[in-house]
Design an enzyme around this catalytic site. Structure first.
Site, PDB file in Angstrom:
ATOM      1  CB  ALA A 140      -0.932  -0.011   1.213  1.00  0.00           C
ATOM      2  CE  LYS A 191      -0.593 -12.090  -0.667  1.00  0.00           C
ATOM      3  NZ  LYS A 191      -0.137 -10.848   0.018  1.00  0.00           N
ATOM      4  CB  THR A 248       3.758 -11.637   0.417  1.00  0.00           C
ATOM      5  OG1 THR A 248       2.910 -11.006  -0.527  1.00  0.00           O
ATOM      6  CG2 THR A 248       3.151 -11.479   1.797  1.00  0.00           C
ATOM      7  CB  SER A 254       5.331  -8.755   3.811  1.00  0.00           C
ATOM      8  OG  SER A 254       4.545  -9.854   4.233  1.00  0.00           O
ATOM      9  NE  ARG A 255      -1.064  -5.730   7.775  1.00  0.00           N
ATOM     10  CZ  ARG A 255      -1.572  -5.075   6.733  1.00  0.00           C
ATOM     11  NH1 ARG A 255      -1.005  -3.966   6.318  1.00  0.00           N
ATOM     12  NH2 ARG A 255      -2.629  -5.526   6.091  1.00  0.00           N
ATOM     13  CB  VAL A 279      -5.617  -7.749   9.892  1.00  0.00           C
ATOM     14  CG1 VAL A 279      -5.806  -9.245   9.749  1.00  0.00           C
ATOM     15  CG2 VAL A 279      -6.702  -7.152  10.785  1.00  0.00           C
TER      16      VAL A 279
END
Length: 333
Positions: A140, A191, A248, A254-255, A279
Protein backbone atom coordinates in the site's frame (compact mmCIF):
# COMPACT_ATOMS: atom_id res chain seq x y z
CA UNK A 1 -15.39 9.38 -17.88
CA UNK A 2 -15.54 9.56 -14.08
CA UNK A 3 -17.60 7.27 -11.85
CA UNK A 4 -18.85 7.54 -8.29
CA UNK A 5 -16.79 5.16 -6.15
CA UNK A 6 -17.20 3.95 -2.58
CA UNK A 7 -14.24 2.35 -0.86
CA UNK A 8 -15.33 0.33 2.17
CA UNK A 9 -12.44 0.00 4.60
CA UNK A 10 -9.90 2.67 5.53
CA UNK A 11 -6.87 0.59 6.38
CA UNK A 12 -3.60 1.06 4.51
CA UNK A 13 -4.67 -0.75 1.32
CA UNK A 14 -8.14 0.77 1.26
CA UNK A 15 -6.70 4.26 1.70
CA UNK A 16 -4.08 3.70 -1.02
CA UNK A 17 -6.71 2.53 -3.49
CA UNK A 18 -9.10 5.33 -2.54
CA UNK A 19 -6.57 8.10 -3.12
CA UNK A 20 -5.58 6.48 -6.44
CA UNK A 21 -9.22 6.31 -7.57
CA UNK A 22 -9.82 9.91 -6.53
CA UNK A 23 -6.65 10.90 -8.37
CA UNK A 24 -8.06 9.22 -11.48
CA UNK A 25 -10.84 11.80 -11.40
CA UNK A 26 -13.55 9.69 -9.73
CA UNK A 27 -15.65 11.21 -6.94
CA UNK A 28 -14.52 8.83 -4.18
CA UNK A 29 -15.78 8.35 -0.64
CA UNK A 30 -14.02 6.06 1.79
CA UNK A 31 -15.85 4.49 4.72
CA UNK A 32 -14.03 4.11 8.02
CA UNK A 33 -15.35 2.11 10.93
CA UNK A 34 -13.99 4.72 13.38
CA UNK A 35 -14.13 8.52 13.41
CA UNK A 36 -10.41 8.97 14.16
CA UNK A 37 -9.32 7.84 10.71
CA UNK A 38 -12.19 9.58 8.91
CA UNK A 39 -11.41 12.89 10.64
CA UNK A 40 -7.71 12.61 9.81
CA UNK A 41 -8.46 12.02 6.14
CA UNK A 42 -10.93 14.91 5.91
CA UNK A 43 -9.00 17.42 8.01
CA UNK A 44 -5.33 16.51 7.58
CA UNK A 45 -5.45 14.78 4.16
CA UNK A 46 -3.54 11.91 5.72
CA UNK A 47 -4.36 8.56 7.29
CA UNK A 48 -1.81 8.82 10.06
CA UNK A 49 -3.06 5.63 11.70
CA UNK A 50 -2.64 3.19 8.81
CA UNK A 51 -0.76 5.05 6.07
CA UNK A 52 1.37 7.74 7.71
CA UNK A 53 3.44 10.14 5.67
CA UNK A 54 1.31 9.90 2.50
CA UNK A 55 -0.57 13.02 1.36
CA UNK A 56 -3.99 11.99 0.10
CA UNK A 57 -5.81 13.37 -2.92
CA UNK A 58 -7.82 16.48 -2.09
CA UNK A 59 -10.88 15.03 -3.80
CA UNK A 60 -11.10 12.05 -1.44
CA UNK A 61 -13.76 12.25 1.25
CA UNK A 62 -14.21 10.03 4.32
CA UNK A 63 -17.26 9.09 6.35
CA UNK A 64 -18.28 6.74 9.13
CA UNK A 65 -21.79 6.41 7.66
CA UNK A 66 -21.84 3.49 5.25
CA UNK A 67 -25.08 4.72 3.70
CA UNK A 68 -23.45 8.05 2.85
CA UNK A 69 -20.44 6.28 1.38
CA UNK A 70 -22.60 4.08 -0.85
CA UNK A 71 -25.03 6.74 -2.02
CA UNK A 72 -25.05 6.78 -5.85
CA UNK A 73 -21.97 4.52 -5.97
CA UNK A 74 -21.35 2.94 -9.36
CA UNK A 75 -18.39 0.95 -8.01
CA UNK A 76 -17.98 -0.41 -4.49
CA UNK A 77 -14.47 -1.51 -3.51
CA UNK A 78 -14.45 -3.81 -0.49
CA UNK A 79 -11.19 -3.57 1.46
CA UNK A 80 -12.04 -4.97 4.88
CA UNK A 81 -10.31 -7.90 6.63
CA UNK A 82 -11.58 -11.20 5.28
CA UNK A 83 -13.17 -12.20 8.59
CA UNK A 84 -15.26 -8.99 8.47
CA UNK A 85 -16.34 -9.25 4.83
CA UNK A 86 -19.70 -10.95 5.36
CA UNK A 87 -20.73 -8.71 8.26
CA UNK A 88 -19.74 -5.57 6.36
CA UNK A 89 -21.42 -6.68 3.14
CA UNK A 90 -24.63 -7.40 5.04
CA UNK A 91 -24.40 -3.90 6.50
CA UNK A 92 -23.84 -2.44 3.04
CA UNK A 93 -26.49 -4.48 1.18
CA UNK A 94 -29.49 -2.20 1.84
CA UNK A 95 -27.62 0.72 0.25
CA UNK A 96 -26.46 -1.03 -2.94
CA UNK A 97 -28.89 0.70 -5.27
CA UNK A 98 -28.59 0.45 -9.03
CA UNK A 99 -26.54 -2.78 -9.09
CA UNK A 100 -23.05 -1.31 -8.78
CA UNK A 101 -20.00 -3.41 -9.60
CA UNK A 102 -18.54 -4.67 -6.32
CA UNK A 103 -14.78 -5.23 -6.32
CA UNK A 104 -13.05 -7.30 -3.67
CA UNK A 105 -9.59 -6.00 -2.81
CA UNK A 106 -9.41 -8.23 0.27
CA UNK A 107 -7.34 -11.42 0.32
CA UNK A 108 -8.76 -14.19 2.42
CA UNK A 109 -10.94 -17.24 2.91
CA UNK A 110 -13.86 -17.18 5.31
CA UNK A 111 -13.54 -19.36 8.39
CA UNK A 112 -15.66 -22.52 8.51
CA UNK A 113 -17.39 -21.95 5.14
CA UNK A 114 -14.02 -21.86 3.32
CA UNK A 115 -15.53 -19.42 0.83
CA UNK A 116 -13.48 -16.85 -1.04
CA UNK A 117 -14.35 -13.16 -0.81
CA UNK A 118 -15.99 -13.32 -4.26
CA UNK A 119 -18.25 -16.09 -2.99
CA UNK A 120 -19.05 -14.22 0.25
CA UNK A 121 -20.03 -11.11 -1.71
CA UNK A 122 -22.23 -13.26 -3.96
CA UNK A 123 -23.85 -14.79 -0.85
CA UNK A 124 -24.78 -11.28 0.25
CA UNK A 125 -26.97 -10.67 -2.78
CA UNK A 126 -24.62 -9.35 -5.47
CA UNK A 127 -24.95 -11.23 -8.76
CA UNK A 128 -21.73 -12.90 -9.87
CA UNK A 129 -21.66 -10.90 -13.09
CA UNK A 130 -21.34 -7.70 -11.02
CA UNK A 131 -18.36 -8.82 -8.91
CA UNK A 132 -14.68 -8.22 -9.59
CA UNK A 133 -11.44 -9.00 -7.78
CA UNK A 134 -8.20 -7.05 -7.75
CA UNK A 135 -5.00 -8.66 -6.52
CA UNK A 136 -1.27 -8.88 -7.12
CA UNK A 137 2.13 -7.86 -5.72
CA UNK A 138 1.37 -4.52 -4.12
CA UNK A 139 2.40 -2.79 -0.92
CA UNK A 140 0.00 0.00 0.00
CA UNK A 141 2.68 2.53 0.96
CA UNK A 142 4.52 2.14 -2.34
CA UNK A 143 1.38 2.46 -4.46
CA UNK A 144 0.16 5.48 -2.49
CA UNK A 145 3.54 7.12 -2.96
CA UNK A 146 3.18 6.75 -6.72
CA UNK A 147 5.75 3.99 -7.14
CA UNK A 148 5.19 1.66 -10.13
CA UNK A 149 2.91 -1.27 -9.30
CA UNK A 150 1.30 -3.98 -11.41
CA UNK A 151 -1.79 -6.00 -10.44
CA UNK A 152 -4.53 -8.07 -12.05
CA UNK A 153 -8.28 -7.47 -12.18
CA UNK A 154 -10.42 -10.59 -12.45
CA UNK A 155 -14.10 -11.26 -13.06
CA UNK A 156 -16.20 -14.07 -14.49
CA UNK A 157 -16.62 -12.16 -17.76
CA UNK A 158 -13.95 -10.37 -19.77
CA UNK A 159 -16.21 -7.31 -20.00
CA UNK A 160 -16.38 -6.81 -16.24
CA UNK A 161 -12.69 -7.62 -15.82
CA UNK A 162 -11.82 -4.92 -18.35
CA UNK A 163 -14.20 -2.46 -16.69
CA UNK A 164 -12.45 -2.94 -13.35
CA UNK A 165 -9.08 -2.82 -15.12
CA UNK A 166 -9.93 0.59 -16.60
CA UNK A 167 -11.22 1.95 -13.29
CA UNK A 168 -7.96 1.31 -11.43
CA UNK A 169 -5.38 1.86 -14.18
CA UNK A 170 -3.22 4.94 -13.69
CA UNK A 171 0.28 6.20 -14.40
CA UNK A 172 1.51 4.38 -11.28
CA UNK A 173 -0.70 1.30 -11.50
CA UNK A 174 -0.72 -1.00 -14.50
CA UNK A 175 -3.61 -3.46 -14.42
CA UNK A 176 -3.96 -6.69 -16.38
CA UNK A 177 -7.29 -8.51 -16.81
CA UNK A 178 -8.26 -12.13 -16.16
CA UNK A 179 -11.35 -14.33 -16.05
CA UNK A 180 -9.74 -16.83 -13.66
CA UNK A 181 -11.32 -15.53 -10.46
CA UNK A 182 -10.56 -18.56 -8.29
CA UNK A 183 -6.93 -18.65 -9.40
CA UNK A 184 -6.43 -14.97 -8.62
CA UNK A 185 -8.10 -15.30 -5.22
CA UNK A 186 -6.35 -18.48 -4.08
CA UNK A 187 -2.96 -17.10 -5.08
CA UNK A 188 -3.64 -13.97 -3.06
CA UNK A 189 -4.68 -15.94 0.01
CA UNK A 190 -2.18 -18.77 0.33
CA UNK A 191 0.85 -16.54 -0.32
CA UNK A 192 0.19 -14.92 3.08
CA UNK A 193 0.61 -18.30 4.78
CA UNK A 194 3.87 -18.80 2.90
CA UNK A 195 5.06 -15.34 3.92
CA UNK A 196 4.64 -16.28 7.58
CA UNK A 197 6.53 -19.53 7.01
CA UNK A 198 9.33 -17.69 5.23
CA UNK A 199 9.49 -15.15 8.03
CA UNK A 200 9.74 -17.92 10.62
CA UNK A 201 12.62 -19.50 8.71
CA UNK A 202 14.44 -16.18 8.42
CA UNK A 203 13.75 -15.44 12.08
CA UNK A 204 15.38 -18.72 13.02
CA UNK A 205 18.49 -17.61 11.17
CA UNK A 206 18.19 -19.93 8.20
CA UNK A 207 19.67 -18.64 4.97
CA UNK A 208 18.61 -17.84 1.45
CA UNK A 209 18.56 -21.52 0.50
CA UNK A 210 15.75 -22.21 2.95
CA UNK A 211 13.88 -19.08 1.89
CA UNK A 212 14.02 -20.09 -1.78
CA UNK A 213 12.87 -23.61 -0.88
CA UNK A 214 9.81 -22.36 1.00
CA UNK A 215 8.85 -19.96 -1.78
CA UNK A 216 9.22 -22.63 -4.46
CA UNK A 217 7.47 -25.41 -2.58
CA UNK A 218 4.91 -22.86 -1.40
CA UNK A 219 4.09 -22.11 -5.02
CA UNK A 220 3.63 -25.84 -5.61
CA UNK A 221 1.09 -25.95 -2.77
CA UNK A 222 -0.74 -22.90 -4.11
CA UNK A 223 -0.97 -24.46 -7.57
CA UNK A 224 -2.08 -27.82 -6.17
CA UNK A 225 -4.98 -26.28 -4.29
CA UNK A 226 -5.97 -23.69 -6.89
CA UNK A 227 -6.06 -26.08 -9.84
CA UNK A 228 -8.12 -28.56 -7.82
CA UNK A 229 -10.64 -25.74 -7.37
CA UNK A 230 -10.69 -25.08 -11.11
CA UNK A 231 -7.98 -22.44 -11.55
CA UNK A 232 -5.75 -22.24 -14.60
CA UNK A 233 -2.13 -23.06 -13.84
CA UNK A 234 -0.83 -20.08 -15.82
CA UNK A 235 -2.62 -17.74 -13.42
CA UNK A 236 -0.38 -18.95 -10.61
CA UNK A 237 2.67 -18.23 -12.75
CA UNK A 238 1.52 -14.63 -13.00
CA UNK A 239 1.01 -11.55 -10.85
CA UNK A 240 -1.45 -12.99 -8.33
CA UNK A 241 0.59 -16.18 -8.00
CA UNK A 242 4.36 -16.11 -8.03
CA UNK A 243 4.45 -12.31 -8.25
CA UNK A 244 2.53 -11.75 -5.04
CA UNK A 245 4.24 -14.73 -3.39
CA UNK A 246 7.76 -13.42 -3.97
CA UNK A 247 6.89 -9.89 -2.84
CA UNK A 248 5.16 -10.98 0.36
CA UNK A 249 7.80 -13.54 1.30
CA UNK A 250 10.77 -11.23 0.76
CA UNK A 251 9.55 -7.65 1.24
CA UNK A 252 9.98 -6.13 4.68
CA UNK A 253 6.74 -4.14 4.29
CA UNK A 254 4.86 -7.45 4.48
CA UNK A 255 2.96 -7.74 7.77
CA UNK A 256 2.81 -11.52 7.37
CA UNK A 257 6.55 -11.81 6.86
CA UNK A 258 7.17 -9.54 9.85
CA UNK A 259 4.83 -11.66 11.95
CA UNK A 260 6.74 -14.81 10.98
CA UNK A 261 10.09 -13.17 11.76
CA UNK A 262 8.92 -12.43 15.29
CA UNK A 263 7.66 -15.99 15.78
CA UNK A 264 10.97 -17.36 14.53
CA UNK A 265 12.85 -15.14 16.97
CA UNK A 266 10.94 -16.60 19.90
CA UNK A 267 7.95 -14.30 20.50
CA UNK A 268 4.62 -15.89 21.36
CA UNK A 269 1.85 -15.77 18.79
CA UNK A 270 -0.70 -14.39 21.25
CA UNK A 271 1.59 -11.57 22.35
CA UNK A 272 2.36 -10.53 18.78
CA UNK A 273 -1.33 -10.47 17.84
CA UNK A 274 -2.23 -8.45 20.92
CA UNK A 275 0.18 -5.71 19.90
CA UNK A 276 -0.86 -5.47 16.22
CA UNK A 277 -3.27 -2.81 15.04
CA UNK A 278 -3.17 -3.90 11.40
CA UNK A 279 -4.22 -7.42 10.47
CA UNK A 280 -1.77 -10.09 9.31
CA UNK A 281 -4.29 -12.02 7.23
CA UNK A 282 -2.08 -15.09 6.99
CA UNK A 283 -2.55 -15.95 10.66
CA UNK A 284 -6.29 -16.44 10.42
CA UNK A 285 -6.13 -17.79 6.89
CA UNK A 286 -3.68 -20.54 7.77
CA UNK A 287 -6.57 -22.21 9.56
CA UNK A 288 -9.06 -21.57 6.75
CA UNK A 289 -6.68 -22.77 4.01
CA UNK A 290 -5.97 -25.94 6.00
CA UNK A 291 -9.71 -26.58 6.30
CA UNK A 292 -10.23 -25.99 2.59
CA UNK A 293 -7.36 -28.30 1.63
CA UNK A 294 -8.69 -31.05 3.87
CA UNK A 295 -12.14 -30.66 2.33
CA UNK A 296 -10.62 -31.03 -1.14
CA UNK A 297 -8.29 -33.88 -0.15
CA UNK A 298 -5.14 -31.88 -0.95
CA UNK A 299 -1.85 -32.28 0.92
CA UNK A 300 -0.24 -28.94 1.84
CA UNK A 301 2.77 -29.66 4.09
CA UNK A 302 3.88 -26.05 4.64
CA UNK A 303 0.33 -24.95 5.44
CA UNK A 304 -0.09 -27.86 7.86
CA UNK A 305 3.18 -27.24 9.70
CA UNK A 306 2.41 -23.50 9.86
CA UNK A 307 -0.93 -24.33 11.45
CA UNK A 308 0.84 -26.38 14.10
CA UNK A 309 3.18 -23.49 14.91
CA UNK A 310 0.40 -20.88 15.06
CA UNK A 311 -2.36 -22.90 16.70
CA UNK A 312 -0.77 -25.88 18.45
CA UNK A 313 2.36 -24.24 19.93
CA UNK A 314 4.79 -26.34 17.87
CA UNK A 315 8.32 -25.01 18.33
CA UNK A 316 9.42 -23.30 15.08
CA UNK A 317 12.75 -25.18 15.05
CA UNK A 318 10.92 -28.48 15.34
CA UNK A 319 8.62 -27.38 12.51
CA UNK A 320 11.57 -27.01 10.13
CA UNK A 321 12.93 -30.39 11.21
CA UNK A 322 9.59 -32.04 10.48
CA UNK A 323 9.37 -30.45 7.04
CA UNK A 324 12.84 -31.62 6.07
CA UNK A 325 12.40 -35.13 7.47
CA UNK A 326 9.32 -35.94 5.39
CA UNK A 327 9.59 -38.98 3.15
CA UNK A 328 11.49 -38.46 -0.11
CA UNK A 329 9.45 -38.16 -3.31
CA UNK A 330 9.62 -36.87 -6.91
CA UNK A 331 9.50 -33.09 -7.36
CA UNK A 332 6.60 -33.27 -9.80
CA UNK A 333 3.83 -35.83 -9.81
Amino acid sequence: MSSNVAVIGAGSWGTALATLLAGNGNPTTIWSRGSEVADLINEKRENRVYLPGIKLDERLRATTDIGVALADAEYVVMVVPSHAMRETMEQAAPFLAGSPIVVSASKGIEDESCKTMFQVIEDCGVHSDRIGVISGPSFAAELAAGQPTVVVAAAETQEVAETVQTLFASQALRVYSSTDVIGVEIGGVVKNVMAIATGVSDGLGHGHNARAAIITRGLAEIMRLATKLGARSETLSGLSGIGDLVLTCTGDLSRNRQFGLRVGRGERVEEILAGMRMVAEGVRNTKAVKQLAEREGIELPIVNISFQVLYENLDPSEAVTRLFSRSLKPEFR
